[in-house]
Design a protein around this motif. Structure first.
Motif, PDB file in Angstrom:
ATOM      1  N   GLU A 294      15.731 -16.326   0.881  1.00  0.00           N
ATOM      2  CA  GLU A 294      16.145 -14.938   1.091  1.00  0.00           C
ATOM      3  C   GLU A 294      15.768 -14.033  -0.081  1.00  0.00           C
ATOM      4  O   GLU A 294      15.803 -12.807   0.059  1.00  0.00           O
ATOM      5  N   LEU A 295      15.453 -14.615  -1.228  1.00  0.00           N
ATOM      6  CA  LEU A 295      15.140 -13.803  -2.403  1.00  0.00           C
ATOM      7  C   LEU A 295      13.771 -13.135  -2.311  1.00  0.00           C
ATOM      8  O   LEU A 295      13.501 -12.171  -3.013  1.00  0.00           O
ATOM      9  N   PHE A 296      12.908 -13.661  -1.489  1.00  0.00           N
ATOM     10  CA  PHE A 296      11.543 -13.124  -1.445  1.00  0.00           C
ATOM     11  C   PHE A 296      11.109 -12.817  -0.016  1.00  0.00           C
ATOM     12  O   PHE A 296      10.253 -13.495   0.534  1.00  0.00           O
ATOM     13  N   PRO A 297      11.679 -11.765   0.605  1.00  0.00           N
ATOM     14  CA  PRO A 297      11.306 -11.448   1.976  1.00  0.00           C
ATOM     15  C   PRO A 297       9.817 -11.137   2.097  1.00  0.00           C
ATOM     16  O   PRO A 297       9.214 -10.629   1.143  1.00  0.00           O
TER      17      PRO A 297
ATOM     18  N   ASN B   7      -4.458   6.742  -2.810  1.00  0.00           N
ATOM     19  CA  ASN B   7      -3.666   5.852  -3.668  1.00  0.00           C
ATOM     20  C   ASN B   7      -4.468   4.612  -4.042  1.00  0.00           C
ATOM     21  O   ASN B   7      -5.546   4.367  -3.498  1.00  0.00           O
ATOM     22  N   TRP B   8      -3.901   3.862  -4.974  1.00  0.00           N
ATOM     23  CA  TRP B   8      -4.525   2.601  -5.385  1.00  0.00           C
ATOM     24  C   TRP B   8      -3.573   1.453  -5.075  1.00  0.00           C
ATOM     25  O   TRP B   8      -2.348   1.637  -5.064  1.00  0.00           O
ATOM     26  N   ILE B   9      -4.136   0.285  -4.853  1.00  0.00           N
ATOM     27  CA  ILE B   9      -3.331  -0.922  -4.712  1.00  0.00           C
ATOM     28  C   ILE B   9      -3.504  -1.706  -6.018  1.00  0.00           C
ATOM     29  O   ILE B   9      -4.628  -1.930  -6.472  1.00  0.00           O
ATOM     30  N   VAL B  10      -2.380  -2.103  -6.612  1.00  0.00           N
ATOM     31  CA  VAL B  10      -2.425  -2.713  -7.937  1.00  0.00           C
ATOM     32  C   VAL B  10      -1.750  -4.083  -7.909  1.00  0.00           C
ATOM     33  O   VAL B  10      -0.674  -4.247  -7.330  1.00  0.00           O
ATOM     34  N   ASP B  11      -2.401  -5.043  -8.531  1.00  0.00           N
ATOM     35  CA  ASP B  11      -1.804  -6.371  -8.699  1.00  0.00           C
ATOM     36  C   ASP B  11      -1.099  -6.395 -10.054  1.00  0.00           C
ATOM     37  O   ASP B  11      -1.723  -6.150 -11.082  1.00  0.00           O
ATOM     38  N   ILE B  12       0.222  -6.656 -10.022  1.00  0.00           N
ATOM     39  CA  ILE B  12       0.943  -6.733 -11.300  1.00  0.00           C
ATOM     40  C   ILE B  12       1.562  -8.120 -11.488  1.00  0.00           C
ATOM     41  O   ILE B  12       2.461  -8.307 -12.286  1.00  0.00           O
ATOM     42  N   GLY B  13       1.095  -9.084 -10.708  1.00  0.00           N
ATOM     43  CA  GLY B  13       1.589 -10.449 -10.863  1.00  0.00           C
ATOM     44  C   GLY B  13       2.936 -10.687 -10.223  1.00  0.00           C
ATOM     45  O   GLY B  13       3.547 -11.722 -10.418  1.00  0.00           O
ATOM     46  N   ALA B  14       3.436  -9.718  -9.451  1.00  0.00           N
ATOM     47  CA  ALA B  14       4.703  -9.879  -8.742  1.00  0.00           C
ATOM     48  C   ALA B  14       4.415 -10.477  -7.367  1.00  0.00           C
ATOM     49  O   ALA B  14       3.260 -10.533  -6.953  1.00  0.00           O
ATOM     50  N   PRO B  15       5.446 -10.937  -6.637  1.00  0.00           N
ATOM     51  CA  PRO B  15       5.194 -11.454  -5.298  1.00  0.00           C
ATOM     52  C   PRO B  15       4.614 -10.401  -4.354  1.00  0.00           C
ATOM     53  O   PRO B  15       4.057 -10.731  -3.323  1.00  0.00           O
TER      54      PRO B  15
ATOM     55  N   ASN C 235      11.062  -3.992  -0.910  1.00  0.00           N
ATOM     56  CA  ASN C 235      10.120  -4.560  -1.873  1.00  0.00           C
ATOM     57  C   ASN C 235       8.814  -3.798  -2.009  1.00  0.00           C
ATOM     58  O   ASN C 235       7.760  -4.389  -2.234  1.00  0.00           O
ATOM     59  N   GLN C 236       8.890  -2.480  -1.836  1.00  0.00           N
ATOM     60  CA  GLN C 236       7.727  -1.674  -2.156  1.00  0.00           C
ATOM     61  C   GLN C 236       7.791  -1.348  -3.639  1.00  0.00           C
ATOM     62  O   GLN C 236       8.828  -0.922  -4.128  1.00  0.00           O
ATOM     63  N   ILE C 237       6.695  -1.550  -4.324  1.00  0.00           N
ATOM     64  CA  ILE C 237       6.670  -1.244  -5.748  1.00  0.00           C
ATOM     65  C   ILE C 237       5.805  -0.003  -5.954  1.00  0.00           C
ATOM     66  O   ILE C 237       4.640   0.014  -5.530  1.00  0.00           O
TER      67      ILE C 237
END
Lengths: 247, 251
Positions: A116-119, B79-87, B130-132
């Motif tokens: 659940e932590l990573f949808p 806009n740009w799409i950026v990889d920051i090492g997050a999921p 989870n939008q960054i």
């Protein structure tokens, strides 16, 4: 079961098995964590003559998007046997058996991972069997669970697994290849030890109800011993560095 | 009944029983009834009633206000799409890059940031789905792109260790190797030096911190290693002088 050579005794009159083990003895197990550089988490397990490598990637975004779950991550498992892992060359690629094992391993690991932590992401697990000698699915689960912990993926508990079986009419722990081939039954079990949850339970062969219960109990005992080794292996990766710098 | 089974800085693995009773569960832990367990491999931290585990591995979880280093993976219409090492991949909109109004029809976004560019940005928003969102406006040198240099990845939870108390560790590495280093909170570190050897040395020091972050006396060992290597480089004639640290630096 099939084609057992005439007069082959899996347990001799002194109670020793073909490889010199007692009835309730595990094979020699060696575990190492963090063996692959480019994977997020990895583990290598040597379980008797089994040699298994597990790698974890993720959590990462998945495409195609329709595979995403809006409320949690999905777990994808690929169990694969190398063509050279068995005596007769195995045709490379997934087959009926490995697809099924991938599926049951996913089921065994899923309750432990806090998805659940990573949808909307996926956590990918690759289990490569480099050398097989019966009990690869339990060794694979053990390795994959270590690799998940090594990737820093939050888990409720480690998953430890072990098998028990019936050979020459007696229940024994952790069958090897000959015992698996010529024995009467094999019962692989995976558990999450803190709450004693069983996450995988299969049976191949014939057992009475009493024998089955005895085998399950024995396999759980074996898995708990494996669990202790897993914890040591995870700590060892960091304690080794502490020792190295001579603190 | 209040009981705690671990000490500060203990090394724990998932499923380790940490405490029992009315404790608050911090990061890296979960509650099962009134028992508190660890969910990751890490070091225990106990502070007034909260038990948490600082992970030794793991993905980067963004927090609003973090300064991160990212890599442009795609250029879209505005806009740009950026990889920051997050999921999850992050987005950077043109109005968060350029001051004032922008006509996206007349500007070529690739002239600002192109695919593969390394940027220095701040996390503007990180929402429930989870939008960054990133922002580079108001960042040093307008966020980049950072030219030249090399990118090193370390575990995000070890960034505070790399920076050290009041910047002691990172300043020591910077001063001894004479390199420019930018540390992103996502664990991506950009290193640029005048000489390739010095750049390599700085990277070696950073990776040493990453590997040995859970041990004591690390600053001293990194300094020792750097001074030894610098003396070797001096003998080879690559550098002229081993830089001296000022009193109290790197302590």
């Amino acid at each position: 079961m099939m084609g057992k050579p005439e007069g082959l005794k899996l347990i001799d009159e002194n109670g020793y098995r073909l490889d010199g083990r007692k009835k309730y003895e595990l094979r020699k197990i060696k575990m190492e964590v963090g063996v692959l550089k480019s994977a997020d988490g990895s583990a290598y397990v040597e379980w008797g003559k089994n040699k298994i490598m597990a790698a974890v990637y993720g959590p990462r975004e998945i495409h195609p998007k329709h595979l995403q779950k809006p409320d949690r991550a999905i777990l994808r498992v690929r169990y694969n046997m190398a063509p050279f892992s068995v005596e007769e060359r195995k045709k490379p690629g997934p087959d009926r058996r490995s697809v099924e094992i991938s599926k049951v391993i996913r089921g065994a690991l899923e309750p432990a991972v806090i998805l659940e932590l990573f949808p909307r992401t996926s956590i990918d697990i690759f289990i490569e069997v480099l050398q097989a000698d019966a009990g690869t699915r339990v060794a694979g689960i053990t390795a994959a669970s270590l690799a998940l912990a090594d990737a820093g993926i939050p888990m409720k508990d480690l998953v430890a697994a072990c098998a028990a079986g019936k050979i020459d009419g007696e229940i024994a722990l952790d069958l090897n290849k000959e015992e698996d081939n010529y024995g009467e039954a094999d019962v692989p079990v995976a558990i999450m030890p803190i709450k004693n949850d069983i996450t995988l339970l299969q049976m191949d062969g014939y057992l009475t109800k009493e024998e089955f219960l005895e085998a399950v109990k024995l396999a759980i005992k074996g898995a708990k011993a494996v669990y202790q080794k897993q914890r040591e292996a995870l700590r060892e990766k960091y304690l080794k560095i502490v020792e190295e710098v001579g603190e | 009944m209040k009981k705690i089974f671990v000490k500060n800085r203990d090394l724990v693995v998932p499923g380790t029983l940490l405490a029992q009773g009315p404790f608050k569960n911090g990061r890296g832990t979960f509650k099962e009834g009134n028992r508190l367990y660890s969910s990751v491999v890490g070091l225990v931290r106990v502070s007034n009633g909260t038990v948490s585990v600082v992970p030794l591995e793991g993905p980067y979880i963004p927090e609003v206000g973090d300064t991160v280093i990212g890599k442009i993976v795609d250029v879209k219409f505005s806009n740009w799409i950026v990889d920051i090492g997050a999921p999850y991949q992050a987005g950077l909109r043109v109005q968060d890059v350029i001051e004032g109004r922008v006509d996206v029809l007349k500007t070529d976004l690739r002239k600002i940031f192109d695919i593969g560019d390394i940027i220095y940005a701040k996390v503007k928003a990180f929402n429930e789905i989870n939008q960054i969102d990133l922002i580079t406006k108001g960042m040093p040198f307008n966020g980049g792109p950072l030219k030249g240099g090399q990118l090193v990845e370390i575990t995000p939870s070890k960034v505070p260790r790399l920076i050290g108390k009041g910047g002691s560790m990172i300043n020591m590495i910077k001063n001894l190797t004479g390199t420019r280093i930018i540390v992103g909170q996502n664990g991506w570190v950009w290193v640029s030096g005048r000489k390739e050897e010095l750049e390599k040395l700085a990277i070696e020091a950073i990776l040493k911190v990453n590997r040995e972050s859970h041990t004591q006396g690390l600053t001293d060992r990194v300094r020792e290693m750097l001074v030894k290597r610098l003396n070797e480089l001096k003998e080879q004639g690559i550098i002229e002088e081993v830089p001296q640290l000022e009193e109290g630096e790197g302590q």
